[in-house]
Design an enzyme around this catalytic site. Structure first.
Site, PDB file in Angstrom:
ATOM      1  CG  HIS A   1       7.429 -53.731  -2.288  1.00 57.88           C
ATOM      2  ND1 HIS A   1       6.996 -53.077  -1.206  1.00 57.88           N
ATOM      3  CD2 HIS A   1       7.394 -54.912  -1.817  1.00 57.88           C
ATOM      4  CE1 HIS A   1       6.680 -53.874  -0.266  1.00 57.88           C
ATOM      5  NE2 HIS A   1       6.709 -55.033  -0.560  1.00 57.88           N
TER       6      HIS A   1
ATOM      7  CD  GLU B   1       4.754 -58.745  -2.510  1.00 63.38           C
ATOM      8  OE1 GLU B   1       5.414 -59.758  -2.090  1.00 63.38           O
ATOM      9  OE2 GLU B   1       5.207 -57.377  -2.481  1.00 63.38           O
TER      10      GLU B   1
HETATM   11  P1  PGA Z   1       5.925 -59.625   4.586  1.00 61.92           P
HETATM   12  O1  PGA Z   1       6.304 -58.877   3.262  1.00 61.92           O
HETATM   13  O2  PGA Z   1       6.215 -61.020   4.143  1.00 61.92           O
HETATM   14  O3  PGA Z   1       6.773 -59.088   5.695  1.00 61.92           O
HETATM   15  O4  PGA Z   1       4.570 -59.151   4.645  1.00 61.92           O
HETATM   16  C1  PGA Z   1       6.220 -59.208   2.034  1.00 61.92           C
HETATM   17  C2  PGA Z   1       6.663 -58.271   0.857  1.00 61.92           C
HETATM   18  O5  PGA Z   1       6.662 -57.051   1.191  1.00 61.92           O
HETATM   19  O6  PGA Z   1       6.990 -58.676  -0.089  1.00 61.92           O
END
Ligand code: PGA
Length: 258
Positions: free
Chosen positions: A100, A172
């Site tokens: 992540h 992401e």
């Molecule tokens: P968020 O986080 O939906 O709060 O933007 C997404 C993530 O970090 O997977």
């Protein structure tokens, strides 16, 4: 590539650094009032402290998959503050989130450690959920495709083709994540979702699932799921309350295949 409608939709949330045991109990109890729709693969990644607790609170026939937000590549040993893949599995994990952007930015995660962790996860019978995505400075200069391609290729570099088939990738973009995130549009993400599918299918013939994450909420979820090559959504803040998660499951259900 089958359209999203003919594929199972993955809808899940990481709790990140949130929820005491009592708060985890409350989330599970409320979520259990809503049957997970057919065609949707729901998942939750609690903090390590709550993983076994959530597993134990779910009924044995629950379809909710659980996972850990991180685990080390080493089997065991002197790695203060870490947990191993085996420990995560023992506590109820099926999925292991790896790479992540918050871990890459704040905790020294690199493409190389992501690759080691992906291999360790598969070796323990766990499903790697590998996060990739570019920062805004890279997108601004047109470098997104190269950046994400390298992240994915290195992440998969320790895996055989049959193992790559087990991997889930979450795209992401870092500029879309969190309180200061700017929600992405379908036009912005579509080329990257296609590229990730391309890298995986080239490596092993078919991709298990490629998810999108970053400021997903009930307002944009259905539209984001119209993006070709998108098999689901990985959600943070909008699913931390059980009511939010249930709303997302409800609105995504009609878009899933059966
Ligand atoms: P968020 O986080 O939906 O709060 O933007 C997404 C993530 O970090 O997977």
């Amino acid at each position: 590539m089958p359209s999203p409608k003919s594929r199972r939709l993955w809808i899940g949330t990481s709790w990140k650094m949130n929820k005491t045991l009592a708060e985890a109990d409350s989330f599970v109890d409320k979520l259990l009032t809503f049957p997970i729709p057919r065609g949707v693969q729901a998942f939750v990644l609690p903090a390590h402290t709550a993983l076994a607790r959530v597993r134990d609170r779910l009924p044995p026939d629950s379809h909710l998959l659980l996972g850990a937000q991180n685990a080390h590549w080493a089997g065991e040993g002197s790695w203060t503050g870490e947990i191993s893949m085996r420990m995560a599995k023992d506590a109820g994990a099926t999925l292991i989130e790896i790479g992540h952007s918050e871990r890459r930015e704040h905790f020294g995660e690199t493409d190389r450690t992501v690759a080691l962790k992906a291999a360790a996860a598969v070796a323990h019978g766990l499903v790697p959920l590998i996060c990739v995505g570019e920062p805004s400075v890279v997108r601004d200069v047109g470098g997104t495709d190269d950046f994400v391609r390298v992240q994915v290729e290195i992440a998969l570099s320790e895996l055989a083709p049959a193992e790559i088939e087990q991997v889930i990738i979450a795209y992401e973009p870092t500029w879309a994540i969190g309180d200061r995130g700017i929600p992405a549009t379908v036009d912005q993400i579509a080329p990257v979702m296609a590229l990730i599918n391309d890298v995986i299918t080239t490596a092993c013939g078919s991709s298990r699932a490629v998810l999108y994450g970053g400021s997903v909420d009930t307002k944009n979820a259905a539209e984001l799921l119209t993006t070709p090559n998108t098999d689901g959504l990985f959600v943070g803040r909008a699913a931390w309350e059980p009511s939010g998660f249930i709303e997302l499951l409800k609105l995504c259900a009609p878009l899933a295949g059966t």
